[in-house]
Design an enzyme around this catalytic site. Structure first.
Site, PDB file in Angstrom:
ATOM      1  N   GLY A 243       0.547  -1.316  -0.387  1.00 28.51           N
ATOM      2  CA  GLY A 243       0.171  -0.730   0.521  1.00 28.51           C
ATOM      3  C   GLY A 243       1.003   1.104  -0.165  1.00 28.51           C
ATOM      4  N   SER A 244       0.468   1.969   0.541  1.00 24.24           N
ATOM      5  CA  SER A 244       1.154   3.306   0.597  1.00 24.24           C
ATOM      6  C   SER A 244       2.235   3.098   1.615  1.00 24.24           C
ATOM      7  CB  SER A 244       0.144   4.521   1.073  1.00 24.24           C
ATOM      8  OG  SER A 244      -0.221   4.231   2.449  1.00 24.24           O
ATOM      9  N   ARG A 245       2.806   4.896   1.393  1.00 24.29           N
ATOM     10  CA  ARG A 245       4.039   4.820   1.733  1.00 24.29           C
ATOM     11  C   ARG A 245       3.478   5.008   3.399  1.00 24.29           C
ATOM     12  NH1 ARG A 245       9.503   8.254   0.963  1.00 24.29           N
ATOM     13  NH2 ARG A 245       9.233   7.928  -1.170  1.00 24.29           N
ATOM     14  N   GLY A 247       0.796   4.243   5.335  1.00 19.17           N
ATOM     15  CA  GLY A 247       1.050   3.134   6.065  1.00 19.17           C
ATOM     16  C   GLY A 247       1.493   2.318   6.370  1.00 19.17           C
ATOM     17  N   GLY A 248       2.496   2.137   5.889  1.00 18.90           N
ATOM     18  CA  GLY A 248       3.542   0.812   5.054  1.00 18.90           C
ATOM     19  C   GLY A 248       4.451   0.896   6.693  1.00 18.90           C
ATOM     20  N   GLU A 267       5.495  -3.212   1.001  1.00 20.10           N
ATOM     21  CA  GLU A 267       6.046  -3.128  -0.081  1.00 20.10           C
ATOM     22  C   GLU A 267       5.108  -1.809  -0.491  1.00 20.10           C
ATOM     23  OE1 GLU A 267       4.668  -4.969  -3.926  1.00 20.10           O
ATOM     24  OE2 GLU A 267       4.506  -2.874  -4.312  1.00 20.10           O
ATOM     25  N   CYS A 304       2.293  -1.129  -8.642  1.00 20.98           N
ATOM     26  CA  CYS A 304       3.437  -0.418  -8.180  1.00 20.98           C
ATOM     27  C   CYS A 304       4.806  -0.320  -9.306  1.00 20.98           C
ATOM     28  CB  CYS A 304       3.836  -2.047  -6.645  1.00 20.98           C
ATOM     29  SG  CYS A 304       3.409  -3.279  -7.196  1.00 20.98           S
ATOM     30  N   GLU A 394       5.960   8.791  -5.399  1.00 21.69           N
ATOM     31  CA  GLU A 394       4.900   8.118  -6.575  1.00 21.69           C
ATOM     32  C   GLU A 394       3.484   8.526  -7.277  1.00 21.69           C
ATOM     33  OE1 GLU A 394       4.028   3.727  -6.741  1.00 21.69           O
ATOM     34  OE2 GLU A 394       3.156   4.566  -4.896  1.00 21.69           O
TER      35      GLU A 394
END
Ligand code: NAP
Length: 519
Positions: A243-245, A247-248, A267, A304, A394
């Site tokens: 998912g998103s940066r 969230g990760g 990821e 991605c 991104e």
């Protein structure tokens, strides 16, 4: 639809009775609300899912590889039995077209069977044997044998952009189950119905193959609430996320701040740079632009591995840019996975376009409708690119940034890039040989380097690396696609001086499973 949708979590083999609504699916493009209302798992139910997973772990991890392979194959079969339900609901929830959903379904069942074959063959456990030597001088040598063992229960977050292949029964779940880890899934709010259909299939497969209750649970209620509680829970031993940066990295922080920190395999974001050398342009700029545009706009750019950054030698590639401009202008907007992702595309492209020095080369002539993204291309000089780290961010969707500079500047800029899932080089073989520094830079920054190809299209196989340095992933030593992904959910254990009969079969003297071992 043969699977009734109840709108509730799967707590082992029972269904949640929580009554707090956590949302409904919304059809992208129309905003229509899709029944039923989904309800959050209660804190007590989260606790019960954890207790069941903890109790299932010793049983499940000690079941034979053949048994676990049977479970994985049964999941694939049960999913195939509801494929029409999945496609019908998936088209409504995600705006993905039927062929894409059917293709992703094939990838999902293929992954499950790939892991079944891997664990049945057995050599993946990396068995190593050092036999005792009581006569060794000056001190006797002990008997030491090692192999990989599962970590314990794993939390898996579903991905919005892969409702099947990276969601309930996707690659993270399949690899964790194959390793011997129970799985607790956090459903994504974007496709709750698909999650429920697939979860029902997995639970049927678990019962059919006599797996312990708690080997699989699926929780609704969102990542921030239920997901955070799961990741904090002491039973959980690893996390899989796509998912998103933001969230990760939030999950990485949660996992790191536990009394027992655990690994998070997230990821996140990648702009997948493409470096174009003059020889590639000499082969035909129009053809190259057409192939690039196809990769950029595939799946409305929601991969991605979407190529979001292109390095072009200064003074070259005007034909490529002219053709790309015409393709983008004549292109069509596409409906995105959900309204939030569509808004994020608008915001991120606006942010890039507003950076000093960035010029908009082309935007699609057709205006984007509700929840749609329209292709766009921006151009910047390498000096301006290097001045602003925002230009590495991104733009999740069909947009790319072209950076123009000398080959020396490009090589140095690539070395300074953030970590990437992929990096591609378009060149002749002579150029490849002449630019070893550039090739090193690309390989140093990415999990997969590509020669004369495009990054979209990720083969699921033994040698695929779908990983890369941060922020492409949280741990560049791993892959989230292919058989390598099983290693994320294991750790090596040595047995010292154990009697043969007490060793796992993989390490016994007679090698009863006939696996490849280092001895
Ligand atoms: P997301 O916002 O990261 O959400 C993914 C999952 O993580 C959801 O279940 C979400 O739960 C959870 N989550 C998010 N923030 C969290 C937090 N702080 N703590 C715990 N859980 C959290 O990703 P998305 O919804 O799929 O898409 C949003 C954006 O992410 C996209 O616009 C795109 O930019 C990027 N994205 C990138 C990729 C890629 O492969 N590069 C893939 C998908 C998305 P909640 O529902 O509670 O938020």
């Amino acid at each position: 639809m043969i699977t009734p949708l109840l709108g509730s979590s799967f707590i082992g083999y029972s269904r949640s009775t929580g009554t707090e609504p956590c949302g409904t699916a919304v059809q992208p493009g129309t905003g229509s609300v899709l029944e039923p209302v989904y309800h959050s798992a209660t804190p007590d139910e989260v606790e019960r899912a954890m207790a069941l997973a903890a109790a299932a772990f010793p049983i499940f991890s000690n079941r034979s590889a053949a048994d676990r392979a049977g479970f994985l194959r049964a999941i694939a079969l049960e999913i195939e039995g509801v494929i029409d339900d999945v496609v019908e609901r998936g088209m409504l929830e995600t705006a993905l077209a039927e062929p894409r959903l059917r293709g992703e379904m094939g990838r999902t069942t293929g992954q499950l069977r790939m892991f079944a074959n891997l664990i049945e063959e057995g050599s993946w456990v990396d068995a190593r044997i050092d036999r005792a030597d009581p006569d060794r001088k000056p001190i006797p040598k002990v008997d030491l044998r090692s192999m990989l063992r599962p970590l314990g229960p794993v939390a898996v977050f579903c991905a919005s952009n892969f409702p099947l292949a990276f969601s309930v029964a996707g690659g993270d779940s399949a690899s964790a189950l194959a390793a011997g880890c129970p799985v607790v899934v956090i459903a994504h709010a974007s496709h709750p119905g698909v999650a429920e259909i697939i979860a029902s299939a997995v639970i049927r497969a678990a019962k059919l193959t006599d797996m312990p209750e708690g080997v699989f649970s699926v929780l609704y209620g969102g990542g921030r609430k239920v997901g955070q509680a799961v990741v904090k829970h002491p039973v959980i031993q690893a996390v899989g996320f796509t998912g998103s940066r933001s969230g990760g990295t939030a999950l990485m922080a949660t996992a790191a701040s536990r009394p027992q920190p655990i690994p998070v395999y997230a990821e996140m974001s990648s702009v997948n740079p493409i470096v174009v050398l003059p020889g590639a342009l000499d082969r035909g700029e129009d053809e190259f632009a057409t192939a690039f545009f196809g990769s950029l706009t595939l799946g409305v750019g929601q991969f991605c591995t979407n190529p979001g950054l292109v390095f072009l030698p200064a003074g070259k590639g005007d034909g490529f840019l002219a053709k790309l401009k015409s393709l983008v202008e004549a292109g069509a907007p596409g409906t995105m996975l959900n309204a939030a992702i569509a808004k994020s595309f608008v915001d991120s492209t606006a942010a890039i376009a507003s950076v000093p020095g960035v010029k908009t080369l082309a935007r699609c002539s057709t205006e984007a409708g509700q929840d749609q993204a329209a292709p766009a291309v921006f151009v910047v000089s390498i000096e301006d690119f290097l001045k602003n780290p925002l230009l590495q961010h991104e733009m999740f969707g069909p947009a790319t940034l072209v950076v123009r500079g000398t080959l020396e500047e490009i090589e140095s800029a690539v070395l300074g890039l953030e970590g990437q899932l992929t990096a591609s080089l378009h060149a002749t073989e002579a150029e490849l040989a002449a630019h070893s520094g550039l090739v090193f830079a690309l390989q140093n920054r990415a999990g997969r380097v590509i020669f004369n190809g495009f990054p979209t299209g990720v083969e699921v196989c033994n040698s695929m690396v779908h990983g890369g340095p941060f922020p492409a992933t949280s741990d560049g030593r791993s892959s989230s696609v292919g058989t390598m992904s099983i290693f994320r959910f294991c750790r090596p254990v040595s047995w010292q001086s154990f009697p043969d009969a007490a060793l796992p079969a993989e390490l016994q003297e007679a090698n009863p499973l006939d696996i490849r071992r280092m001895e």
